[in-house]
Design a protein around this motif. Structure first.
Motif, PDB file in Angstrom:
ATOM      1  N   THR A   5       7.221  41.335  16.557  1.00  0.00           N
ATOM      2  CA  THR A   5       5.936  40.676  15.373  1.00  0.00           C
ATOM      3  C   THR A   5       7.479  40.145  14.462  1.00  0.00           C
ATOM      4  O   THR A   5       6.381  39.244  13.590  1.00  0.00           O
ATOM      5  N   GLU A   6       7.873  41.030  13.264  1.00  0.00           N
ATOM      6  CA  GLU A   6       8.760  40.617  12.175  1.00  0.00           C
ATOM      7  C   GLU A   6       9.725  38.991  12.477  1.00  0.00           C
ATOM      8  O   GLU A   6       9.830  39.398  13.218  1.00  0.00           O
ATOM      9  N   PRO A   7       9.620  38.279  11.605  1.00  0.00           N
ATOM     10  CA  PRO A   7      10.609  37.163  12.271  1.00  0.00           C
ATOM     11  C   PRO A   7      12.181  38.153  11.493  1.00  0.00           C
ATOM     12  O   PRO A   7      12.075  38.845  10.609  1.00  0.00           O
ATOM     13  N   ARG A   8      13.066  37.455  11.643  1.00  0.00           N
ATOM     14  CA  ARG A   8      14.202  38.190  11.918  1.00  0.00           C
ATOM     15  C   ARG A   8      14.663  37.483  10.733  1.00  0.00           C
ATOM     16  O   ARG A   8      15.180  36.707  10.473  1.00  0.00           O
ATOM     17  N   LEU A 449       4.043  31.208  16.196  1.00  0.00           N
ATOM     18  CA  LEU A 449       5.200  32.253  15.771  1.00  0.00           C
ATOM     19  C   LEU A 449       5.674  31.436  14.318  1.00  0.00           C
ATOM     20  O   LEU A 449       6.023  31.795  13.547  1.00  0.00           O
ATOM     21  N   ASP A 450       5.443  29.932  14.261  1.00  0.00           N
ATOM     22  CA  ASP A 450       5.779  30.148  13.008  1.00  0.00           C
ATOM     23  C   ASP A 450       4.943  30.046  11.692  1.00  0.00           C
ATOM     24  O   ASP A 450       5.997  30.217  10.507  1.00  0.00           O
ATOM     25  N   LEU A 451       3.958  29.970  12.236  1.00  0.00           N
ATOM     26  CA  LEU A 451       2.963  30.589  11.302  1.00  0.00           C
ATOM     27  C   LEU A 451       3.279  31.977  11.158  1.00  0.00           C
ATOM     28  O   LEU A 451       2.094  32.298   9.580  1.00  0.00           O
ATOM     29  N   ARG A 452       2.917  32.625  12.303  1.00  0.00           N
ATOM     30  CA  ARG A 452       3.410  33.871  12.236  1.00  0.00           C
ATOM     31  C   ARG A 452       4.469  34.309  10.866  1.00  0.00           C
ATOM     32  O   ARG A 452       4.465  34.958   9.962  1.00  0.00           O
ATOM     33  N   ALA A 454       5.576  32.159   8.988  1.00  0.00           N
ATOM     34  CA  ALA A 454       5.351  31.307   7.739  1.00  0.00           C
ATOM     35  C   ALA A 454       4.103  32.163   6.472  1.00  0.00           C
ATOM     36  O   ALA A 454       4.562  32.792   5.316  1.00  0.00           O
ATOM     37  N   ILE A 455       3.426  33.466   6.764  1.00  0.00           N
ATOM     38  CA  ILE A 455       2.564  34.393   6.519  1.00  0.00           C
ATOM     39  C   ILE A 455       3.303  35.245   6.363  1.00  0.00           C
ATOM     40  O   ILE A 455       2.926  35.986   4.885  1.00  0.00           O
TER      41      ILE A 455
END
Length: 733
Positions: A5-8, A449-452, A454-455
């Motif tokens: 769930t974490e962006p790379r 995923l973009d929203l995830r 960005a937050i």
């Protein structure tokens, strides 16, 4: 290894340790208001570099540069890849860039809480101006998968100097790109007023022929599938160039000559690119792989395309079908964050592991993680201090918060919230309600995923987002952005699950018409990737789903009782007896297998107000159908609880209604500690996660402080006075 769930993040530099977060009304406004949460001009910033998240690519007329969206900004990237350069900045969400025919200007859409604008940027002078804009107040009704007041695809006409754009739900319009700006737009093609009627919708793509005389438009034919039509611009006499069928197109480009169209096709669980020779009426297709929400744009030389796949960029050779990665790095300047160090003392702590709250508790947080939970020795009520932990924290400069004996508990979780960019600017308000996480069991994957990301990075405020991406469905399913239909065999199911796992989903959601063989294969593949599987089943009976080792059942209080077994029930509301042997055996099996449920009482009952639901429970003989439904659902949930089945709190009706969902459980007599666990600890169990949901050492520091006692009255959760996310105070009243 980071959790999916974490962006790379491949670089994270420049943050200043020891920064304290804003307090008081300032922090509350940060979380709740539409004002920018950061100033990119601030001297003290942190730099974050990412290598994925691209959307809406567009290639310059000379073929040298890619314009793309990334984390709400427009970036320019050399065609061969490398370091991306930000073209836009500030608070908002920029998308759909398009180049002017001479390559000297770039138009794009800028969304903000105040409205949406078509912006024209000169690449020669660096200046920008608004061509047309409007506020959300101009929008009436309807549901959109983009911002309700926004614009879709943009195109410059090849010769007449006008910019054409999709206006959600009302067709294709144009404005004079050479004029002074803010002129009234002109309608070219009228669209339908509602998704579900044939016409131009918010998802439609379009393109002009090189001479500008013709236009190809993606038209919604059934509300589910689409068809491409060509017309002369001056006559609007459409002729279909694709047949009707179970295909949804994902954009269309007119090739380098007058007779070739290139378009994305989404059929079943796969995506491909079609190269359509209009003269010969011949179509050549390139398979791109399992669905992941791809986009593409043609190279102006006509022999290749730039494809976004898995939110990364690829160069595609149209003659061979071969792809080559276009690697990129984009470095954002973001505001500094505190280091996530915090000590909360003198709290009445409900840790969501038991039934009671503990007085005089201290919670220590380091780097966003709870490192210790303790209770003052001999304390029976509020205490003045917390001993060594408090002293050490104050000595080190760590912020200490005295809870004053108030109720401290894990942050709330809505386990059934469908998200889209329509709500991107409202997520900070969700966080202010004390909802620190949401699970989206059905969404258009790239957008979520973009929203995830960005937050997570701090570009936008909001709760942690967990998602399943699109629902996996069978041949009766609908080809809308959050459902992938026609998954009718085991291998197709497995390949789609593998692709979704590779994109970083948190769970797999199976939908109504998935057949048993495909369902079992999807579950087995998901479990190999460590992903839980939840199902909203109709065609495959629930007991068959239990045989396949499904982890959770969704909308189990709705009309689905008739699908409990292959024999079914003709009239679920009139026949099902919660105390029957059939239901007893079913609930006993669910409990023994550890399967959880997502009842969504508000959505299932069609009562979207807890007081109305509670009133329905008091009705007597002769109640209307809606009241009867509510009473049956309530009885089912009580029996389910009596059998020891665990469930999660989800709304499926808007995250702001989570407290109504919880209040419904209270009206049915469910113990309050169980109610609080459905929106905390159970939510983590639903996702097979052990890093949040309770207040224990090693868990993510997502906490809320309540001025009241939700163990006695659930509605006291309306009095959230402090929200901590990742160990940082994000809301303080």
């Amino acid at each position: 290894m980071p959790h999916p769930t974490e962006p790379r993040l491949i670089i994270a530099l420049g943050s200043r340790a020891g920064q304290t977060v804003m307090a008081g009304a300032v922090a509350f406004l940060l979380a709740c208001s539409p004002a920018p949460p950061f100033d990119t001009r601030a001297a003290d910033t942190r730099s974050v570099t990412v290598d994925q998240g691209a959307y809406d690519p567009a290639v310059s007329p000379d073929g040298s540069t890619i314009a793309m969206g990334l984390l709400g900004r427009i970036w320019l990237l050399p065609m061969e890849g490398g370091e991306a350069r930000p073209l836009t900045s500030g608070y908002g969400w920029d998308h759909h860039p398009t180049w002017s025919p001479d390559g000297q200007q770039l138009a794009y859409v800028h969304d903000s809480p105040a409205g949406s604008e078509l912006v024209l940027r000169s690449l020669v002078t660096g200046t920008s101006r608004t061509l047309y804009g409007r506020s959300p107040a101009h929008v009436t009704g309807g549901r959109s998968w983009g911002a309700a007041y926004s614009f879709g695809k943009l195109r410059f006409h090849p010769t007449n100097g006008r910019l054409y754009f999709v206006d959600f739900r009302s067709g294709i319009w144009s404005v004079d790109a050479q004029g002074p700006g803010n002129a009234a737009p002109e309608l070219l093609l009228e669209g339908s007023g509602r998704l579900g009627r044939p016409g131009i919708t918010e998802l439609s793509g379009f393109a002009f022929s090189p001479d500008g005389d013709r236009i190809v438009v993606e038209k919604d034919t059934t509300g589910l599938w689409t068809q491409l039509h060509v017309t002369a611009v001056d006559t609007v006499d459409f002729s279909a160039v694709t047949s009707t069928g179970r295909v949804r197109h994902g954009g269309v480009e007119w090739g380098g000559d007058e007779g070739r169209l290139v378009y994305l096709e989404r059929a079943g669980a796969r995506e491909g690119l079609a190269i359509h020779d209009l003269v010969a009426d011949d179509v050549r297709r390139l398979d791109l792989g399992p669905f992941n929400g791809r986009e593409f744009t043609l190279h102006p030389h006509g022999d290749g395309a730039v494809v976004v796949s898995g939110r990364r960029l690829l160069s595609l050779d149209l003659s061979t079908g071969e792809t080559t990665p276009i690697p990129f790095q984009a470095t954002l300047s973001l505001p500094p964050r505190s280091d996530g160090h915090l000590v909360i003392i003198n709290a009445r702590l409900f840790d969501a592991t038991g039934e009671e709250a503990v007085e005089g508790a201290t919670v220590e947080i380091q780097d966003g993680v709870i490192v210790a939970v303790s209770r003052a020795v001999g304390a029976t009520g509020p205490v003045d201090h917390a001993g060594e932990a408090e002293e050490e924290a104050r000595a080190s400069g760590t912020r200490v918060i005295d809870a004053g004996g108030r109720f401290l508990m894990p942050g709330l979780v809505d386990s059934h919230a469908h998200l889209s960019k329509i709500g991107m600017f409202s997520q900070a308000g969700v966080l202010a309600l004390g909802i620190t996480s949401v699970f989206d069991p059905g969404s258009y994957l790239p957008e979520t995923l973009d929203l995830r990301d960005a937050i997570s990075l701090g570009v936008l405020g909001g709760p942690h987002i967990h998602t399943s991406g699109p629902m996996v469905d069978g041949s009766e399913g609908r080809a809308i952005p959050f459902i992938v239909p026609d998954v009718n065999d085991a291998e197709t199911a497995r390949s789609l699950v593998r692709e979704l796992a590779a994109q970083g989903v948190d769970a797999i959601k199976l939908y109504a018409f998935l057949e048993p063989e495909a369902l079992a294969a999807a579950i087995a593949e998901a479990h190999e990737h460590g992903l839980p599987v939840v199902g909203d089943q109709v065609l495959t009976p629930w007991d068959v789903a239990l045989d396949a080792d499904i982890d959770g059942l969704v909308h189990v209080m709705d009309h689905k009782w008739q699908f409990l077994s292959p024999q079914g029930i003709d009239d679920p509301w009139g026949v099902v007896d919660p105390d029957s042997a059939m239901m007893d055996a079913f609930f006993a099996r669910v409990a023994s297998q550890g399967v959880m449920m997502d009842p969504t009482m508000m959505a299932s009952s069609r009562f979207f107000d807890s007081d109305e639901f509670a009133a329905a429970l008091q009705e007597g003989v002769g109640e209307p159908d809606g009241v009867h439904r509510a009473r049956v659902l309530a009885n089912m949930l009580r029996v389910m609880h009596g059998h020891g089945v665990h469930w999660v709190a989800g709304t499926d009706a808007g995250t702001s209604l989570l407290l109504d969902e919880l209040a419904i459980y209270e009206a049915m007599g469910i113990p309050n500690h169980v109610i609080l666990q459905t929106a905390t600890a159970n939510a983590a169990r639903w996702l097979k996660r052990d890093d949040f949901g309770t207040v224990e050492a090693g868990k993510r520091a997502d906490l809320i402080l309540v001025d009241g006692n939700p163990l006695e009255r659930v509605r006291d959760l309306e009095e959230v006075i402090l929200v901590v996310q990742d160990g940082r105070v994000v809301v303080e009243r």
